[in-house]
Design a protein around this motif. Structure first.
Motif, short mmCIF file in Angstrom:
data_model
loop_
_atom_site.label_atom_id
_atom_site.label_comp_id
_atom_site.label_asym_id
_atom_site.label_seq_id
_atom_site.Cartn_x
_atom_site.Cartn_y
_atom_site.Cartn_z
N TRP A 55 0.82 -1.21 0.00
CA TRP A 55 0.00 0.00 0.00
C TRP A 55 0.86 1.26 0.00
CZ3 TRP A 55 -4.68 0.36 -1.64
CH2 TRP A 55 -5.54 -0.74 -1.55
N PHE A 56 2.02 1.23 0.67
CA PHE A 56 2.93 2.37 0.58
C PHE A 56 3.36 2.58 -0.88
CE2 PHE A 56 4.23 1.80 5.23
CZ PHE A 56 3.67 3.01 5.63
N ALA A 57 3.68 1.48 -1.56
CA ALA A 57 4.11 1.58 -2.95
C ALA A 57 2.99 2.12 -3.82
CB ALA A 57 4.55 0.21 -3.46
N ARG A 58 1.77 1.69 -3.55
CA ARG A 58 0.63 2.19 -4.33
C ARG A 58 0.40 3.68 -4.08
NH1 ARG A 58 -5.30 -0.77 -4.78
NH2 ARG A 58 -6.41 0.97 -5.76
N ALA A 59 0.51 4.09 -2.83
CA ALA A 59 0.36 5.51 -2.51
C ALA A 59 1.41 6.34 -3.23
CB ALA A 59 0.46 5.72 -1.01
N ALA A 60 2.64 5.84 -3.28
CA ALA A 60 3.72 6.56 -3.96
C ALA A 60 3.46 6.64 -5.46
CB ALA A 60 5.05 5.88 -3.69
N ALA A 61 2.94 5.55 -6.03
CA ALA A 61 2.70 5.52 -7.48
C ALA A 61 1.57 6.44 -7.88
CB ALA A 61 2.40 4.08 -7.91
N GLU A 62 0.55 6.56 -7.03
CA GLU A 62 -0.66 7.29 -7.41
C GLU A 62 -0.69 8.72 -6.87
OE1 GLU A 62 -3.89 4.87 -6.08
OE2 GLU A 62 -3.47 3.27 -7.54
N GLY A 63 0.18 9.03 -5.92
CA GLY A 63 0.16 10.36 -5.32
C GLY A 63 0.84 11.41 -6.17
N THR A 64 0.64 12.66 -5.82
CA THR A 64 1.31 13.76 -6.50
C THR A 64 2.80 13.74 -6.17
OG1 THR A 64 0.98 15.27 -4.64
CG2 THR A 64 -0.79 15.16 -6.30
#
Length: 237
Positions: free
Chosen positions: A200-209
């Protein structure tokens, strides 16, 4: 012009190259179609198919809002909030968001609740803010669900409720909110589920600004000296 076209013909025009789509929408906007005005305004704001022109975008959003187009009304608020084509005026921004919220727009509810939370353009009222976040969350608006989780975690408008916070963050993450994904990952890490947290950290990094990604990496580095720092280094490559 727009009234003479079939739904299939309109869809074909909208599927064309950005410049052609912008020209078609401008013609429809000039004929007075509120949806075309709102979409053309967004293209002007983003510089898609036309040269970016925030002032012109603001004008078209206002014309659509005058026809009770709720998303356009919300975007007039965003323009006042962020100075897109008009001077920043948080009071007017909050008024636009409130009107859109009262008429049932989830984005308006979220934006008005945010202003109430921060006391920008309105008197700070976190209890009222939570009520609006709850309404937007009930409509499935993921960003609002995440904010409800923050209220529960931090006790901003009542007792802290970590179980509710965890549930909200999980639902916000599943709904596609990158801040929700980060908060869900935090909760998973604290609960000892390191593998799910990393995902989920990786997903947040991929999708975040980019700005959010940079702040998240800093947080990971400061959180501990072990696996989270290693993850931060991997995400920062």
């Amino acid at each position: 012009m727009l009234d003479t076209l079939t739904a299939e013909e309109i869809a074909a025009r909208l599927a064309g190259p950005p410049a052609a789509r912008a020209a078609f929408l401008r013609a429809a906007a000039e004929e007075g179609h509120a949806e075309a005005q709102a979409v053309y305004a967004q293209m002007l704001l983003d510089g898609v198919g036309v040269a970016a022109d925030p002032a012109a975008a603001f004008g078209w959003f206002r014309r659509a809002a005058a026809q009770h187009h709720l998303m356009a009304l919300n975007m007039v608020g965003r323009c006042y909030e962020l100075g897109w084509g008009v001077a920043v005026d948080m009071g007017r921004a909050a008024t636009c968001f409130r009107l859109a919220a009262e008429r049932g727009l989830a984005e308006g509810m979220y934006n008005y609740a945010t202003r109430l939370t921060l006391g920008e353009g309105v008197v700070q009222d976190r209890a009222a803010a939570l009520a609006w976040f709850d309404r937007a969350a009930d409509m499935g608006y993921a960003k609002a669900i995440n904010y409800v989780g923050s209220f529960a975690e931090d006790g901003w408008a009542g007792p802290r409720d970590m179980a509710r916070a965890a549930d909200c963050y999980a639902r916000a993450a599943a709904g596609g909110d990158f801040r929700g994904a980060f908060n869900h990952a935090r909760m998973l890490h604290a609960a000892g589920d390191a593998k799910a947290a990393r995902d989920w950290f990786a997903r947040a990094a991929a999708e975040g600004t980019p700005a959010f990604r940079a702040k998240m990496i800093d947080w990971l580095r400061a959180a501990d000296g072990g696996e989270l720092r290693t993850l931060a280094d991997a995400l920062d490559r």
